[in-house]
Design an enzyme around this catalytic site. Structure first.
Site, mmCIF file in Angstrom:
data_model
loop_
_atom_site.group_PDB
_atom_site.id
_atom_site.type_symbol
_atom_site.label_atom_id
_atom_site.label_comp_id
_atom_site.label_asym_id
_atom_site.label_seq_id
_atom_site.Cartn_x
_atom_site.Cartn_y
_atom_site.Cartn_z
ATOM 1 N N SER A 114 -19.408 -21.770 36.928
ATOM 2 C CA SER A 114 -19.035 -20.438 36.507
ATOM 3 C C SER A 114 -19.295 -19.760 35.860
ATOM 4 O O SER A 114 -19.187 -20.049 34.008
ATOM 5 C CB SER A 114 -17.133 -21.089 36.140
ATOM 6 O OG SER A 114 -16.506 -21.767 37.377
ATOM 7 N N CYS B 165 -5.709 -29.034 32.417
ATOM 8 C CA CYS B 165 -7.456 -28.673 32.213
ATOM 9 C C CYS B 165 -7.263 -28.686 30.923
ATOM 10 O O CYS B 165 -7.102 -27.932 30.032
ATOM 11 C CB CYS B 165 -7.748 -27.548 33.192
ATOM 12 S SG CYS B 165 -9.752 -27.151 32.921
ATOM 13 N N GLU C 196 -3.066 -29.588 43.705
ATOM 14 C CA GLU C 196 -3.098 -29.600 44.446
ATOM 15 C C GLU C 196 -4.425 -29.132 45.082
ATOM 16 O O GLU C 196 -5.622 -29.809 44.562
ATOM 17 C CB GLU C 196 -3.503 -27.904 44.190
ATOM 18 C CG GLU C 196 -1.442 -27.662 43.756
ATOM 19 C CD GLU C 196 -0.923 -26.051 43.076
ATOM 20 O OE1 GLU C 196 -0.094 -25.904 43.470
ATOM 21 O OE2 GLU C 196 -1.577 -25.928 42.437
ATOM 22 N N ASN D 203 -8.346 -13.351 41.468
ATOM 23 C CA ASN D 203 -6.610 -13.183 41.984
ATOM 24 C C ASN D 203 -5.853 -13.079 40.658
ATOM 25 O O ASN D 203 -5.784 -13.506 39.950
ATOM 26 C CB ASN D 203 -6.527 -14.647 42.290
ATOM 27 C CG ASN D 203 -7.311 -14.508 43.638
ATOM 28 O OD1 ASN D 203 -7.134 -14.066 44.219
ATOM 29 N ND2 ASN D 203 -8.633 -15.777 43.741
ATOM 30 N N GLY E 86 -8.689 -28.848 36.938
ATOM 31 C CA GLY E 86 -9.963 -29.391 36.174
ATOM 32 C C GLY E 86 -11.041 -29.657 36.737
ATOM 33 O O GLY E 86 -11.903 -28.452 37.031
ATOM 34 N N GLU E 87 -12.002 -29.979 35.313
ATOM 35 C CA GLU E 87 -13.404 -29.673 35.462
ATOM 36 C C GLU E 87 -14.038 -31.027 35.742
ATOM 37 O O GLU E 87 -13.449 -32.073 35.135
ATOM 38 C CB GLU E 87 -13.321 -29.230 33.847
ATOM 39 C CG GLU E 87 -15.160 -29.179 33.375
ATOM 40 C CD GLU E 87 -16.303 -29.032 34.447
ATOM 41 O OE1 GLU E 87 -15.648 -27.437 34.444
ATOM 42 O OE2 GLU E 87 -16.503 -29.674 34.062
ATOM 43 N N CYS F 249 -10.923 -27.485 49.330
ATOM 44 C CA CYS F 249 -11.609 -27.914 47.824
ATOM 45 C C CYS F 249 -10.171 -28.769 46.755
ATOM 46 O O CYS F 249 -9.138 -28.888 47.281
ATOM 47 C CB CYS F 249 -10.591 -25.682 47.312
ATOM 48 S SG CYS F 249 -10.409 -26.049 45.951
ATOM 49 N N SER G 279 -18.717 -27.902 40.850
ATOM 50 C CA SER G 279 -18.479 -26.731 40.307
ATOM 51 C C SER G 279 -18.353 -27.184 38.768
ATOM 52 O O SER G 279 -16.873 -27.822 38.706
ATOM 53 C CB SER G 279 -17.254 -25.504 40.629
ATOM 54 O OG SER G 279 -16.887 -23.970 39.875
HETATM 55 N N1 SAH Z 1 -13.692 -26.100 35.936
HETATM 56 C C1 SAH Z 1 -14.217 -25.837 37.149
HETATM 57 C C2 SAH Z 1 -14.011 -25.978 38.807
HETATM 58 C C3 SAH Z 1 -12.493 -25.231 39.048
HETATM 59 S S1 SAH Z 1 -13.528 -23.772 40.496
HETATM 60 C C4 SAH Z 1 -15.328 -24.579 36.311
HETATM 61 O O1 SAH Z 1 -14.185 -23.597 36.574
HETATM 62 O O2 SAH Z 1 -16.098 -24.446 37.381
HETATM 63 C C5 SAH Z 1 -12.025 -22.623 40.313
HETATM 64 C C6 SAH Z 1 -13.471 -21.769 40.312
HETATM 65 O O3 SAH Z 1 -12.183 -20.541 40.190
HETATM 66 C C7 SAH Z 1 -14.054 -20.997 38.997
HETATM 67 O O4 SAH Z 1 -15.159 -20.698 39.423
HETATM 68 C C8 SAH Z 1 -13.049 -20.216 38.293
HETATM 69 O O5 SAH Z 1 -13.783 -19.849 36.978
HETATM 70 C C9 SAH Z 1 -12.679 -19.401 39.336
HETATM 71 N N2 SAH Z 1 -11.346 -19.111 38.887
HETATM 72 C C10 SAH Z 1 -10.110 -19.701 37.855
HETATM 73 N N3 SAH Z 1 -9.484 -18.228 37.768
HETATM 74 C C11 SAH Z 1 -9.476 -17.632 38.208
HETATM 75 C C12 SAH Z 1 -8.770 -16.242 39.200
HETATM 76 N N4 SAH Z 1 -7.514 -16.398 38.742
HETATM 77 N N5 SAH Z 1 -9.429 -15.302 40.020
HETATM 78 C C13 SAH Z 1 -10.603 -15.922 40.923
HETATM 79 N N6 SAH Z 1 -11.576 -17.083 40.638
HETATM 80 C C14 SAH Z 1 -10.803 -17.880 39.446
HETATM 81 FE FE1 SF4 Z 2 -10.688 -25.154 33.652
HETATM 82 FE FE2 SF4 Z 2 -12.419 -23.957 35.355
HETATM 83 FE FE3 SF4 Z 2 -9.843 -23.206 35.071
HETATM 84 FE FE4 SF4 Z 2 -11.879 -22.888 33.619
HETATM 85 S S1 SF4 Z 2 -12.162 -22.297 35.160
HETATM 86 S S2 SF4 Z 2 -9.449 -23.472 32.553
HETATM 87 S S3 SF4 Z 2 -13.114 -25.024 33.162
HETATM 88 S S4 SF4 Z 2 -9.764 -25.140 36.180
#
Ligand code: SAH
Ligand code: SF4
Length: 359
Positions: A222, A115, A95, A301, A168-169, A108, A200
């Site tokens: 994050s 992941c 997505e 969210n 993904g990371e 984005c 990120s």
């Molecule tokens: N894996 C990387 C890139 C994904 S970025 C990372 O974790 O940084 C997606 C961003 O949205 C990250 O900062 C993640 O922590 C945040 N995120 C994940 N789940 C979320 C949620 N339910 N509500 C708001 N932000 C969220």
């Molecule tokens: Fe993967 Fe980033 Fe979600 Fe953590 S926040 S599960 S690293 S996509």
């Protein structure tokens, strides 16, 4: 028909395309011509490249193929955000989300299908890693967006910013990410400035240091917790790279990229990480390492199957004020596209099996 597998031309940087052309006894400057057709004019077909000779076109068609990826199911939110799926040749889906604002428009981008990590608040994290995306699959999200919003006029670029905050990371797919960034930033093509790209990460220390030296894009971390105990619990990666290592890496990033502020993303989880005390802990942590940064507070969210609740906006504002009173830059992220499940952490390809709940 030849049995030799053709090369996906969109996986190559311009330099590698030129090298491959040399092997085919073609002039390397043709790489520049092809490149401009593809990444400046959005033409994904050799026969439309009118300044390349018919003979050369036949040689190219024998050696290379273009992506055959499709946009599926674009959904436009009431706020103009467009969430869409990209379907790759093996049927896998990721997505991407296009977020228009007054002065800029951001895409984005996803870097993996699923992941490996399972951060507790993240919907993407409930999906097992299927595979890494190839460079062409990463770049294709930009190309398909440009097609979708009709953005091939160089003088009026609509898409201005890129954030690797999709599924993904990114740093678990470092090499393909690095190739994709080279393609994206090539001045003869898409010509994005590194200043307009943000990667990120959940906090992979060795790759943060590599990125600091090599890619030099903006960096977002994050963070989501202010002490190791809590971060271990909500983000398993912290057990491998605890906060002191993460912050030391951020400090090096600052030193090597002095004109950039690191963004700390902090998702506000009710009664988990959102108290006044947490705000003060965050201030102390940033001050201790003296990081040049801004903090982006993210309203959580909610999604079905996750027990966390979102902090109230009043609470988020109190948290923000504490950071600001302590001279930190702190913003609250506007939630965009949540009605089409395109907001942070909501991304997941529905076709994939979930992880076991114990993971
Ligand atoms: N894996 C990387 C890139 C994904 S970025 C990372 O974790 O940084 C997606 C961003 O949205 C990250 O900062 C993640 O922590 C945040 N995120 C994940 N789940 C979320 C949620 N339910 N509500 C708001 N932000 C969220
Ligand atoms: Fe993967 Fe980033 Fe979600 Fe953590 S926040 S599960 S690293 S996509």
């Amino acid at each position: 028909m030849s049995h030799i597998k053709k090369i996906n031309i969109e996986n190559l940087t311009r330099v590698n395309l030129a090298k491959t052309l040399e092997i085919l006894a073609l002039k390397p400057f043709i790489a520049n011509q092809i490149w401009q057709w593809i990444y400046r004019k959005g033409k994904f077909n050799f026969s439309e490249m009118s300044n390349v000779s018919k003979l050369n076109i036949r040689i190219l068609q024998d050696k290379f193929v273009f992506n055959n990826f499709q946009i599926v199911n674009p959904k436009t939110s009431f706020d103009g955000t467009i969430k869409f799926l990209v379907k790759f040749e093996d049927g896998n889906i990721v997505e991407s989300v296009f977020i228009p604002e007054e002065t800029r428009a951001t895409l984005c981008i996803s870097s993996q299908i699923g992941c490996t990590l399972s951060c507790k608040f993240c919907h993407t994290g409930t999906q097992t890693l299927v595979r890494n995306l190839e460079p062409a699959e990463i770049v294709s999200q930009i190309i398909l967006t440009k097609n979708l919003i009709n953005d091939w006029d160089d003088n009026h670029k609509k898409l201005t910013n890129l954030v690797f905050m999709g599924m993904g990371e990114p740093f678990f797919n470092y090499d393909n990410l690095a190739t994709a960034i080279k393609i994206i930033c090539d001045p003869q093509g898409l010509n994005f400035s590194k200043k307009r790209i943000t990667i990120s990460t959940s906090g992979l220390v060795p790759e943060i240091l590599r990125c600091s030296n090599e890619l030099k894009t903006n960096l977002a971390i994050s963070l989501h917790a202010t002490n190791d105990k809590l971060r271990n619990e909500i983000m398993g990666i912290n057990k491998k790279y605890p906060l002191n290592q993460l912050f030391e890496a951020c400090k090096i990033y600052n030193q090597q990229n002095p004109d950039q502020k690191i963004t700390f993303e902090y998702v506000m989880l009710k009664d988990i990480n959102d108290s006044r005390q947490h705000a003060h802990e965050l201030v102390d942590l940033i001050k201790k390492y003296n990081i040049n940064c801004k903090v982006n507070l993210i309203p959580f969210n909610q999604w079905q199957g996750c027990d966390y609740k979102n902090s109230s906006i009043d609470n988020i504002k109190v948290f923000q004020e504490i950071l600001q009173k302590n001279k930190l830059i702190a913003t609250i992220r506007k939630t965009r596209g949540s009605d089409v499940m395109g907001a942070c952490g909501q991304l997941k390809s529905e076709s994939q099996r979930p992880k076991k709940s114990s993971s």
